[in-house]
Design a protein around this motif. Structure first.
Motif, short mmCIF file in Angstrom:
data_model
loop_
_atom_site.label_atom_id
_atom_site.label_comp_id
_atom_site.label_asym_id
_atom_site.label_seq_id
_atom_site.Cartn_x
_atom_site.Cartn_y
_atom_site.Cartn_z
N PRO A 75 0.82 -1.22 0.00
CA PRO A 75 0.00 0.00 0.00
C PRO A 75 0.85 1.27 0.00
CG PRO A 75 -0.02 -1.04 2.17
CD PRO A 75 0.65 -2.01 1.24
N VAL A 76 0.29 2.33 -0.55
CA VAL A 76 0.99 3.61 -0.62
C VAL A 76 1.38 4.08 0.77
CG1 VAL A 76 0.70 6.06 -1.16
CG2 VAL A 76 -0.05 4.33 -2.79
N ALA A 77 0.51 3.87 1.75
CA ALA A 77 0.76 4.38 3.10
C ALA A 77 2.08 3.88 3.68
CB ALA A 77 -0.39 4.01 4.03
N SER A 78 2.43 2.63 3.39
CA SER A 78 3.69 2.09 3.92
C SER A 78 4.89 2.79 3.29
CB SER A 78 3.76 0.58 3.68
OG SER A 78 3.83 0.27 2.30
N LEU A 86 11.45 3.72 -10.88
CA LEU A 86 10.85 5.02 -10.59
C LEU A 86 9.77 4.88 -9.53
CD1 LEU A 86 10.54 7.99 -11.07
CD2 LEU A 86 9.11 7.50 -13.07
N MET A 87 8.95 3.83 -9.65
CA MET A 87 7.88 3.62 -8.68
C MET A 87 8.45 3.40 -7.28
SD MET A 87 4.58 3.68 -8.75
CE MET A 87 4.25 3.41 -10.49
N ARG A 88 9.57 2.73 -7.19
CA ARG A 88 10.21 2.47 -5.90
C ARG A 88 10.44 3.76 -5.12
NH1 ARG A 88 14.30 -1.40 -4.16
NH2 ARG A 88 15.57 -0.49 -2.51
N HIS A 89 10.88 4.79 -5.84
CA HIS A 89 11.22 6.05 -5.18
C HIS A 89 10.04 7.03 -5.12
CE1 HIS A 89 15.42 4.92 -4.98
NE2 HIS A 89 15.41 4.63 -6.26
N ALA A 90 9.11 6.93 -6.05
CA ALA A 90 8.05 7.94 -6.16
C ALA A 90 6.76 7.57 -5.43
CB ALA A 90 7.73 8.20 -7.64
N LYS A 91 6.54 6.28 -5.19
CA LYS A 91 5.24 5.85 -4.68
C LYS A 91 4.87 6.49 -3.35
CE LYS A 91 2.57 1.59 -3.95
NZ LYS A 91 2.60 0.11 -4.09
N GLY A 92 5.85 6.76 -2.50
CA GLY A 92 5.57 7.37 -1.21
C GLY A 92 4.98 8.76 -1.31
N PHE A 93 5.18 9.44 -2.44
CA PHE A 93 4.59 10.77 -2.64
C PHE A 93 3.09 10.69 -2.98
CE2 PHE A 93 9.12 11.48 -3.45
CZ PHE A 93 9.36 12.59 -2.66
N GLY A 94 2.62 9.47 -3.27
CA GLY A 94 1.19 9.28 -3.50
C GLY A 94 0.82 9.17 -4.97
N TRP A 95 -0.30 8.52 -5.23
CA TRP A 95 -0.73 8.28 -6.61
C TRP A 95 -1.07 9.57 -7.34
CZ3 TRP A 95 1.24 4.12 -7.78
CH2 TRP A 95 1.03 2.92 -7.11
N ASP A 96 -1.36 10.65 -6.59
CA ASP A 96 -1.74 11.90 -7.25
C ASP A 96 -0.53 12.76 -7.62
OD1 ASP A 96 -3.88 13.42 -8.27
OD2 ASP A 96 -3.71 14.83 -6.59
N MET A 97 0.67 12.31 -7.29
CA MET A 97 1.88 13.03 -7.68
C MET A 97 1.87 13.25 -9.19
SD MET A 97 5.82 11.70 -7.56
CE MET A 97 7.08 12.53 -8.55
N ARG A 98 2.27 14.44 -9.63
CA ARG A 98 2.28 14.78 -11.06
C ARG A 98 3.71 14.71 -11.60
NH1 ARG A 98 -2.87 17.01 -11.85
NH2 ARG A 98 -4.10 16.05 -10.19
N SER A 118 1.04 16.11 -3.47
CA SER A 118 1.96 15.20 -2.82
C SER A 118 1.49 14.86 -1.41
CB SER A 118 3.37 15.81 -2.75
OG SER A 118 4.24 15.03 -1.97
N ARG A 119 1.74 13.63 -0.99
CA ARG A 119 1.42 13.23 0.38
C ARG A 119 2.47 13.75 1.37
NH1 ARG A 119 -2.09 8.40 0.80
NH2 ARG A 119 -0.95 7.86 2.71
N ILE A 120 3.61 14.21 0.87
CA ILE A 120 4.67 14.78 1.72
C ILE A 120 4.57 16.31 1.62
CG2 ILE A 120 7.14 14.94 2.15
CD1 ILE A 120 6.05 12.18 2.71
N GLN A 121 4.09 16.93 2.66
CA GLN A 121 3.85 18.37 2.64
C GLN A 121 5.02 19.13 3.25
OE1 GLN A 121 1.09 20.02 1.17
NE2 GLN A 121 0.93 17.97 0.26
#
Length: 325
Positions: free
Chosen positions: A19-22, A79-91, A314-317
């Motif tokens: 899951p994205v949350a992890s 790319l997904m390995r590093h970007a997924k934590g920013f959330g699916w809505d990352m542009r 982004s989920r990281i504010q």
């Protein structure tokens, strides 16, 4: 990590299922609250990989809408390995494969031309397993054969001019062992395949660029051999554009006409040759710690998000690179 490509692929697919949350929790703990405590060397790496300033246009594609295309699986998963934590809505925008031109919009990619006008090319560690394998080399520099070697599959002269020149100029050289492994009417007779350990028996290993960078340059510089290459035109996460001839490798002319002169110099100056080898291995050492690599990749993405106005998605504010006011 020492995995085969199938093992690496399986592990990446497993991570993709989490899951994205992890991912966000790990990313939140990894990213600093401020750049003030970041070592200067890491800050320089981040700014080199992502040269963007603030105010760039927001990409329209969501991370969650990316698809894993055939023959680009490793790029996608890295790319997904590093970007997924920013959330699916990352542009984001991206370019996968051997990229040799600067895109018109800021994009995440593996390779770019060396130069001042490449800010839209934001470098990430993509196709990582292929490009960042550092095999052991038990043979000391002084005990290697004092010759130059090259083996590789040769493409067209248009796509791989440096490789083509190496083979055409040096295939029949009486002193060195240079050749391609594929058979083609416009090429000299093919020579037998050599493994990396086979090539590491030689003191000097040619690393001419292929479709973009020379993948071999990384493992050569990490070894007890010395890389020999014409002027470099492309760069990746390895920061090839910051390498210096005579400091990290032996530089030769594009037509290799000075190869013997450069090899003779190195043979008559063993202390200088050993210094180049030490510098090369020290350069490679900065890529060995996976935790540090993860941090740099995360901060490159954070800077990309901030520069393109994507913080709201982004989920990281955090606003680390372009704080308001």
């Amino acid at each position: 990590m020492d995995l085969s490509r199938p093992g690496y692929f399986s592990a990446a697919l497993w991570r993709k299922s989490l899951p994205v949350a992890s991912f966000t929790r790990k990313l939140d703990a990894l990213l600093p609250e401020s750049l003030d405590t970041l070592p200067e060397a890491l800050r320089q790496r981040i700014d080199w990989c992502c040269k963007l300033d603030a105010g760039r246009a927001l990409p329209s594609t969501r991370l969650g809408d990316m698809k894993m295309e055939k023959r680009q699986e490793f790029y996608f998963l890295d790319l997904m390995r590093h970007a997924k934590g920013f959330g699916w809505d990352m542009r984001l925008d991206w370019r996968f494969g051997d990229v040799t031109e600067v895109p018109e919009v800021p994009a995440l990619l593996k390779s770019r031309p060396i130069g001042e006008d490449n800010a839209n090319s934001v470098v990430m560690p993509l196709d990582y397993l292929r490009h960042f394998k550092f095999p052991d080399d038990p043979v000391p520099l002084a005990e290697k054969r004092p010759l130059a070697v090259f083996r590789g599959r040769l493409g067209s002269v248009q796509a791989q001019p440096a490789r083509y020149a190496a083979v055409m100029q040096l295939h029949d050289h009486p002193r060195h062992d240079v050749g391609q492994v594929n058979t083609r009417e416009d090429l000299p007779p093919a020579k037998g395949w050599m493994t990396i350990p086979d090539q590491l028996r030689y003191r000097y290993i040619l690393a001419p660029e292929g479709n973009d960078v020379a993948t071999s340059l990384k493992w050569i510089m990490n070894s007890n051999s010395i890389a020999v290459t014409p002027p470099l035109e492309y760069e990746t996460w390895f920061m090839e554009g910051r390498l210096v001839p005579g400091e990290h490798f032996i530089g030769v002319k594009p037509d290799y006409s000075d190869l013997d002169e450069k090899i003779d110099w190195a043979e008559s100056h063993p202390e200088e040759a050993a210094r180049i080898n030490r510098n090369a291995k020290a350069w490679c050492a900065q890529f060995h710690d996976r935790q540090t690599e993860n941090l740099v990749a995360a901060l490159v993405l954070q800077k990309y998000i901030e520069a393109t106005g994507g913080l709201a998605h982004s989920r990281i504010q955090r606003n680390l690179f372009f704080p308001a006011g």
